[in-house]
Design an enzyme around this catalytic site. Structure first.
Site, mmCIF file in Angstrom:
data_model
loop_
_atom_site.group_PDB
_atom_site.id
_atom_site.type_symbol
_atom_site.label_atom_id
_atom_site.label_comp_id
_atom_site.label_asym_id
_atom_site.label_seq_id
_atom_site.Cartn_x
_atom_site.Cartn_y
_atom_site.Cartn_z
ATOM 1 C CB CYS A 167 -39.221 8.863 -27.309
ATOM 2 S SG CYS A 167 -40.975 8.580 -27.629
ATOM 3 C CG HIS A 298 -36.047 10.092 -21.983
ATOM 4 N ND1 HIS A 298 -36.223 10.598 -23.245
ATOM 5 C CD2 HIS A 298 -36.998 9.136 -21.813
ATOM 6 C CE1 HIS A 298 -37.248 9.964 -23.818
ATOM 7 N NE2 HIS A 298 -37.733 9.083 -22.972
ATOM 8 C CG HIS A 333 -42.422 12.449 -24.257
ATOM 9 N ND1 HIS A 333 -41.555 12.719 -25.307
ATOM 10 C CD2 HIS A 333 -42.119 11.196 -23.838
ATOM 11 C CE1 HIS A 333 -40.783 11.668 -25.506
ATOM 12 N NE2 HIS A 333 -41.093 10.737 -24.632
#
Lengths: 407, 379, 92
Positions: A167, A298, A333
């Site tokens: 990620c 994030h 996400h």
């Protein structure tokens, strides 16, 4: 080793394929408006899943965007990446033929590669056994095809590198592309990432207790987790001198980046290690904490991420944490593409003059402590000069990029 | 803008590429554990172990197989905390342990990892996906196995178990993974993201990928599906020499490019030429080639044609085909081509200077080449 | 172990719980006591804690809210949470 001579590197083209729209302009308008673009999942059968929302790209017709590669021969993530790259080049005003002749390549990040292709094959396996695997789909499995699709679509003869650092992969890609252009190994690099929504990640995040039911609400006291999402994003990087010489629109300068590893736990981030990564990114960019005007977080939407990310920021910035927001509150996400979308919105924030919002924040979690400004609601007019973009990942893979406004 | 200005902008900015030193190698291959086992098998032209560990009720395609015989997991990784590690991660950890054990002192925390893969463990991700279809409720999956479905799992575990806080990168490179990982490592060292790097490639044998290769038609019928891992400890040559570490070989160049299917041979020849150029080596100085496309339909001939063309017509005296011993190892292939050379060179131990090219080519269009040398005069 | 728990958990269920924990935490049978702490005594992390919850859900066919994880720090805690979610003792 001694630091080589470097060239200034700027971003001159932006491309996005996302639930918030196709093309950088559509994407940016949705983010500025604080519009949530996640929705009920349609790409797989959600029967039996208690939570059924994700950030899917519903209206993507690859043939509308791709001119050279045959979409049926490539997986969904490759289609996203090649389309986003083509959009970025069109946005940059650089003639495609000139790019194809130049020393140009691509570096793309991903978490699950061609997961949609793998799940198609798993369906065949489940129904008729492994000997029934479809010949044509097997060839579309390797994740390295994501960058290959970009090179094939744009006829690039340089490197085609796919980074699979989960990620934070797009930030890894941006950092590497920056080095290639700064060090003179390439004159143009397309950098970004791509991933596809898939059943196994949806199940895994649900099982970890990390999946939100319907709304991803980072920094809010009532947040309940992430929403998985998909898309492709690409940024065109080139030397500053070259961009000026061709009269290009310059969105932002890549000032520097840093990557490190927690080396502690596969799924639990470590604030001290992230703080070290932030400091190293500042050193690389030649800036001090006081100069940072905005943090693109994030910001996954889990309690653990919020607590860790804010604690790390506090270690570096003390009580003056810059405004810190999460676009995952709108698009979910997007995994390996996530820090690429973060980078794209950082460039737009510097260029157009705004701070991206966190949508849906009703009550900032008091447990995060004082002085946390997640820019709730819609974008805030501002003139940021230097911003930083966070990407963290399973495996403790941290990567942070720093962008500056070019006057 | 004047023509001169355009030319000035287009002139490549090049800087000296500092040679990288390989100071240790760990290999887990169908020839057994360790570099020596691989070198001996290659020297004897002996194929590796042919019996994979198969799960109950699992069928395999009717074709040759090569598999690592015994990973000695308890001894080399430890007794506890192994339960959830998949074979990809085990191969990575074992090859890492073998490499680090060959060094006189532990590597420090400013060490990083660059690991080449293609999909991570395709067994782990596809079985996880299958569970969501077969369980009574689709989310009744094992949370502890979830990290195995992510491609950077092996690199993360290597870092955790050895406390390595430097850059930790996983590349999905397939057949290009070896040269791409060395390129990535060279760049990371140059920019100070770590002091030394563990450059690795891993590929596990499993029924899923064996059937995948079989169905794809990309492997010739008599070519074995294999598995293996190798890990190279790499740092700047200056640093290694000033610390008095033994240099097993130097990496002089690692170049990559891209071409359409019709242009692969020309692009590969061109990238071999530029890699030799950056190494300051003349094609006539090349003593060895370690081929990578052995057994790959169409690509094997393209590779040999490109090497011949780049070297002026003939192949060098030493031609290594590591896949005849280890089978098709996809993303581990590149580092195993290098490990194979080093294993042979250590065995021969003649003290003669050598220069090798290690080509890489993929069906998707990537081409690359590593140039290695041995016993080059110091300073 | 309190008596109202034994009255609800069958001996078979109780043995199942012990076995799951021993397997997930990689313990010898005699290492696990009613009150030994998964984290402090057995090196568990939160991922292993979730694995215990997931295994219980799957093997016993019940559903346990994620929020109950905080109460599952030792065997007695696990028993109490399971009893609570078997539906037999809402106040446990």
């Amino acid at each position: 080793m001694p630091e080589p001579e470097t060239r200034r590197v700027v971003v001159t083209g932006l491309g996005a394929v996302s639930s918030a729209g196709i093309g950088a302009a559509e994407f940016t308008a949705a983010i500025r408006a604080g519009r949530r673009t996640t929705s009920p999942i349609t790409s797989f059968d959600t029967t039996g899943f208690p939570h059924v929302h994700a950030g899917e790209v519903h209206d993507f017709e690859p043939a509308e965007w791709l001119r050279r590669i045959e979409p049926t021969q490539w997986g969904r993530s490759s289609q996203f990446a090649a389309s986003a790259a083509r959009l970025a080049v069109a946005d940059s005003g650089l003639p495609e033929s000139e790019l194809a002749r130049a020393r140009a390549g691509s570096v793309m990040g991903t978490t699950s590669g061609e997961s949609a292709v793998i799940e198609e094959l798993v369906g065949q396996w489940s129904a008729d056994g492994l000997k029934s695997l479809g010949t044509d789909r097997v060839g579309a499995v390797p994740a390295g095809r994501i960058a290959a699709a970009v090179n094939s679509e744009l006829r690039l003869s340089g490197e085609a590198l796919t980074l699979a650092t989960a990620c934070s992969a797009s930030n890894y890609a941006l950092g590497y592309a920056y080095d290639m252009v700064a060090g003179g190994d390439a004159d143009y690099m397309l950098a970004g990432g791509a991933d596809s929504v898939n059943r196994w990640a949806h199940a895994g995040f649900y099982r970890l207790g990390a999946l939100a039911e319907e709304v991803c609400r980072p920094f809010d006291a009532h947040r309940s987790g992430i929403l998985t999402a998909e898309g492709g994003v690409a940024l065109l990087l080139e030397p500053y001198d070259r961009a000026v010489a061709r009269g290009a629109r310059i969105y932002a300068e890549v000032l520097g980046y840093s990557v490190n590893c927690d080396a502690e736990h596969m799924v639990h981030p470590d604030p001290t290690s992230i703080a070290a990564c932030i400091r190293a990114a500042h050193r690389s960019a030649g800036v001090t904490p006081e100069q940072i005007d905005y943090i693109c977080a994030h910001g996954t939407g889990t309690r653990t991420n919020d607590a860790t990310e804010v604690a790390a920021a506090r270690e570096v910035f003390g009580d003056r944490i810059p405004p810190i927001s999460s676009i995952k509150s709108m698009i979910g996400h997007t995994m390996g593409a996530a820090s690429g979308f973060g980078a794209l919105i950082c460039c737009q924030a510097l260029h157009e003059g705004f701070l991206p919002p966190t949508a849906g924040v009703e009550e900032i979690d008091p447990a995060l402590g004082a002085g946390v400004d997640p820019v709730p609601g819609t974008a805030r007019p501002a003139r940021p000069q230097v911003v930083q973009n966070h990407g963290f990942a399973f495996g403790g893979n941290n990567a942070i990029t720093v962008f500056g406004r070019v006057a | 803008m004047s023509t001169a200005a355009v030319e000035a902008l287009q002139a490549p900015v090049t800087h000296a590429v500092e040679p990288l030193a390989i100071t240790a190698v760990g290999a887990a291959t169908p020839a057994g554990l360790g570099l020596e086992a691989l070198g001996r098998a290659l020297a004897a032209g002996r194929p590796g172990h042919a019996e994979p560990s198969v799960q109950e009720g699992e069928s395999l395609p009717p074709r040759p197989i090569r598999a690592v015989p015994d990973l000695r997991v308890t001894e080399l990784i430890g007794r506890k905390g192994n339960r959830h590690l998949d074979r990809t991660t085990r191969l990575g950890l074992v090859s890492c342990r073998l490499a680090l054990d060959s060094l006189p002192v532990p590597v420090g925390s400013r060490t990083g990892v660059v690991l080449g893969t293609s999909t991570g463990s395709i067994r782990s991700s596809s079985e996880y996906s299958l569970e969501t279809l077969h369980q009574e409720r689709p989310y009744l999956v094992n949370p502890s196995l979830f990290p195995n479905t992510v491609m950077n799992c092996a690199a993360g575990q290597i870092a955790i178990r050895h406390g390595l806080k430097g850059v930790n990168a996983t590349l999905a490179g397939g057949h290009l993974a070896g040269v791409q990982a060395l390129r990535y490592a060279r760049n990371a060292l140059r920019h100070g993201h770590a002091d030394r790097l563990l450059v690795s490639g891993v590929e596990e044998f499993c029924a899923q990928s064996a059937w995948g290769w079989h169905q794809s038609g990309a492997l010739s019928p008599d070519a074995a599906v294999g598995e293996g891992a190798a890990l190279l400890v790499v740092e700047a040559e200056d640093a290694a020499r000033s610390a008095g570490r033994r240099v097993l070989a130097r990496v002089l160049a690692c170049e990559t490019g891209y071409a359409d299917r019709g242009g692969l041979a020309r692009a590969l020849a061109s990238v071999i030429g530029s890699a030799l150029g950056r190494s300051g080596k003349d094609p006539a100085e090349v003593t060895a080639v370690s081929l990578g496309a052995t057994g790959l339909v169409g690509l094997d001939r393209i590779e040999v044609r490109a090497v011949r063309s780049a070297l002026g017509g003939a192949l060098p005296d030493q031609v290594v085909r590591v896949k005849e011993t280890v089978g098709e190892c996809f993303s581990a292939g590149g580092v195993l081509q290098i490990a194979g050379l080093l294993g042979l060179w250590q065995l021969e131990n003649t003290g003669a200077a050598r220069t090798a090219v290690v080509p890489a080519v993929s069906r998707d269009g990537q081409v690359g080449c590593v140039v290695l040398d041995l016993n080059a005069p110091v300073g | 172990m309190s008596t109202d728990m034994t009255s609800i958990l069958t001996a078979e269920q109780d043995a199942q719980l012990r076995e799951i924990i021993i397997e997930v935490l990689e313990l010898e049978a005699d290492e696990l006591t009613d009150t030994s702490s998964f984290v402090d005594d057995h090196d568990a992390d939160s991922l292993l804690a979730i694995e215990i919850l997931a295994r219980i859900e799957k093997d016993l066919g019940i559903t346990i809210p994620q929020d109950d994880l905080v109460d599952m720090g030792n065997l007695d805690g696990v028993r109490a949470v399971v009893v609570r979610n078997l539906g037999g003792d809402k106040d446990a």
